[in-house]
Design an enzyme around this catalytic site. Structure first.
Site, PDB file in Angstrom:
ATOM      1  N   ASP A 108       0.885  -1.170   0.000  1.00 23.09           N
ATOM      2  CA  ASP A 108       0.000   0.000   0.000  1.00 23.09           C
ATOM      3  C   ASP A 108       0.922   1.219   0.000  1.00 23.09           C
ATOM      4  O   ASP A 108       2.121   1.114   0.228  1.00 23.09           O
ATOM      5  CB  ASP A 108      -0.884  -0.006   1.254  1.00 23.09           C
ATOM      6  N   SER A 109       0.334   2.391  -0.234  1.00 22.29           N
ATOM      7  CA  SER A 109       1.135   3.609  -0.139  1.00 22.29           C
ATOM      8  C   SER A 109       1.468   3.961   1.312  1.00 22.29           C
ATOM      9  O   SER A 109       2.365   4.749   1.566  1.00 22.29           O
ATOM     10  CB  SER A 109       0.392   4.774  -0.787  1.00 22.29           C
ATOM     11  N   TYR A 125      -1.056   7.998  -2.994  1.00 22.21           N
ATOM     12  CA  TYR A 125      -1.199   7.653  -4.406  1.00 22.21           C
ATOM     13  C   TYR A 125      -2.486   8.263  -4.995  1.00 22.21           C
ATOM     14  O   TYR A 125      -2.566   8.504  -6.191  1.00 22.21           O
ATOM     15  CB  TYR A 125      -1.298   6.127  -4.581  1.00 22.21           C
ATOM     16  N   CYS A 173      -4.103  -1.267  -1.891  1.00 19.13           N
ATOM     17  CA  CYS A 173      -4.360   0.162  -2.084  1.00 19.13           C
ATOM     18  C   CYS A 173      -5.369   0.250  -3.217  1.00 19.13           C
ATOM     19  O   CYS A 173      -5.141  -0.303  -4.306  1.00 19.13           O
ATOM     20  CB  CYS A 173      -3.053   0.853  -2.469  1.00 19.13           C
ATOM     21  N   ASN A 174      -6.488   0.921  -2.958  1.00 17.16           N
ATOM     22  CA  ASN A 174      -7.533   0.980  -3.983  1.00 17.16           C
ATOM     23  C   ASN A 174      -7.067   1.694  -5.243  1.00 17.16           C
ATOM     24  O   ASN A 174      -7.379   1.267  -6.353  1.00 17.16           O
ATOM     25  CB  ASN A 174      -8.775   1.679  -3.424  1.00 17.16           C
ATOM     26  N   GLU A 177      -4.876   9.813   8.365  1.00 17.02           N
ATOM     27  CA  GLU A 177      -3.424   9.850   8.591  1.00 17.02           C
ATOM     28  C   GLU A 177      -3.087  10.662   9.840  1.00 17.02           C
ATOM     29  O   GLU A 177      -2.087  10.424  10.488  1.00 17.02           O
ATOM     30  CB  GLU A 177      -2.703  10.447   7.371  1.00 17.02           C
ATOM     31  N   CYS A 192     -11.240   2.956  -0.076  1.00 13.06           N
ATOM     32  CA  CYS A 192      -9.858   3.381   0.161  1.00 13.06           C
ATOM     33  C   CYS A 192      -9.495   2.733   1.486  1.00 13.06           C
ATOM     34  O   CYS A 192     -10.305   2.768   2.426  1.00 13.06           O
ATOM     35  CB  CYS A 192      -9.766   4.905   0.251  1.00 13.06           C
ATOM     36  N   THR A 193      -8.323   2.152   1.573  1.00 12.67           N
ATOM     37  CA  THR A 193      -7.998   1.391   2.784  1.00 12.67           C
ATOM     38  C   THR A 193      -7.879   2.267   4.031  1.00 12.67           C
ATOM     39  O   THR A 193      -7.827   1.754   5.146  1.00 12.67           O
ATOM     40  CB  THR A 193      -6.704   0.565   2.579  1.00 12.67           C
ATOM     41  N   HIS A 194      -7.840   3.576   3.857  1.00 10.83           N
ATOM     42  CA  HIS A 194      -7.850   4.459   5.027  1.00 10.83           C
ATOM     43  C   HIS A 194      -9.251   4.586   5.646  1.00 10.83           C
ATOM     44  O   HIS A 194      -9.378   4.911   6.825  1.00 10.83           O
ATOM     45  CB  HIS A 194      -7.418   5.874   4.631  1.00 10.83           C
TER      46      HIS A 194
END
Lengths: 270, 270
Positions: free
Chosen positions: A11-12, A43, A74-75, A154, A188-190
């Protein structure tokens, strides 16, 4: 494909750790090798050309370490670079979170009216629309770019009045009840980190789809017959391209019982 | 140093265009060569090691094109990489927005109680504290990391309820009137885009310092005797490491009368 080799995941940043944790829950004997391209994140705001370049470099790095399958956690990278990675490594099983999330959405939605909250890069790629339409032709998918959710997650701002106002800004018009939307994909993985606030906004009739769990399920099917021997006991190796200490702090929250989460290697991809 | 050579300017993205615009206002005959490292932005959340690496690469690229001076129009890169760049190019005049912003703050503040809103990287470097203390020993500098401001500005959300709530989240406790703070440095080139909301929050007694204007003033002094010949008519060359169309849209808003803003070169630094 050697059964004892690790599963590569990248992932980023930290978001893909939710995918790694979901894989560990269903396949505890597998070794996981996780790469976070923190030096070039995010990304989601970058062009397909640049994201593809970064993603192929990440895949090359993991393949160089020896892996039996690759999960693009990462999507944005899944949406724009999956084909390029598969072409580069034709004999490696490569899975993306977008296809898994799309499958999860089709299973969760009754009305076929599906909202995908994602990055700008994922929305522009139309990857969710294509994947969902492949399974259910009468679906109606609305993909909404929500770049501020990444910055909020984040920074650890995962609930409260700021998160609520940003969520209203992006999503409130879609969940006023008029359109019959009954499914929200956290594309989005976040975004699973903000799930409580997003769930309250969407309301009790809307099902949230988290790509992490869907990806783990798809990986079990993909690896059928190639699971690691049960006596390996699993394991986790974490690598970051920048600021390994910060990355380790978040990894330890997601893997509280694993000593490996406190050791993060620093690597250069470029 | 050849008088007719351009002035090199770089930032991680669009923020530094405010610096380029300020330079153009005071030195309209100069040619400006601007590089935006969009492919790896933001710099503000990354480690000094990584930011220094990116910044030196950007400087090398601009020097390779031929420049007579270099303006580091990114606070994070100024804070952590100015020394490395100066060592790499000892005969090139190198200016950073941090030293200019610090000089502006010392001129603007009566009480010496100064707030700097900046990125995490800039705050951790203590660069503003050091620079301001060098001019005024009895100052008290409070540097607040405001990473969400970058995401808001990049998304074009520059005022309104979301910006106000994020601004309150970061800054309200500092401007309740109890500490005598009378100066707010916009210590990231993105932040002037949010100046209206930040000014309302800080109140009428607090002076806002925009590094762009301060940098242009410092550059005039640095280039004294080496100004471009007046007959060159100036000029602007824009280069981005990713997504040149998106970059061009914002550049055209800042340079509405210059055709050059509609042409952005794509370049790879790595």
């Amino acid at each position: 494909m050697r059964r004892a080799d690790p599963i590569g995941i990248f992932d980023s940043g930290v978001g893909g750790l939710t995918v790694a944790a979901a894989i560990r829950r269903v396949m505890p004997d597998e070794k996981l090798l996780y790469l976070a391209d923190v030096a070039r994140q995010p990304y989601g705001t970058k062009s397909p050309r640049t994201v593809t370049r970064y993603a192929v470099q990440a895949a090359e790095f993991l393949v160089g370490r020896g892996i039996k399958a690759l999960v693009v956690a990462c999507n944005t990278a899944s949406a724009v670079a999956l084909e390029a990675i598969s072409e580069r490594f034709p004999s490696l099983p490569v899975l993306g979170v977008v296809e898994a999330g799309a499958a999860g959405a089709v299973a969760a939605s009754v009305s076929g009216r599906i909202v995908v909250a994602a990055t700008e890069g994922t929305c522009k790629s139309m990857a969710y629309e294509r994947a969902i339409a492949g399974w259910r032709g009468d679906s109606r998918v609305t993909c909404i770019p929500c770049p501020l959710f990444v910055a909020l997650a984040e920074e650890g701002l995962t609930d409260g009045p700021i998160v609520e106002s940003v969520a209203r800004h992006y999503l409130a018009p879609l969940f006023d009840g008029s359109g019959g939307e009954d499914c929200l994909v956290l594309g989005c993985t976040h975004f699973p980190l903000l799930a409580d606030a997003l769930g309250r906004l969407a309301g009790p009739k809307v099902r949230l789809v988290d790509c992490a769990q869907a990806t783990a399920t798809l990986l079990v099917e993909t690896l059928a017959g190639c699971e690691a021997p049960a006596d390996t006991g699993g394991g986790l190796t974490l690598i970051a391209t920048d600021a390994p200490e910060r990355f380790s702090r978040i990894a330890q929250r997601l893997f509280p019982t694993m000593d490996e989460a406190s050791r993060v290697e620093l690597a250069d991809l470029f």
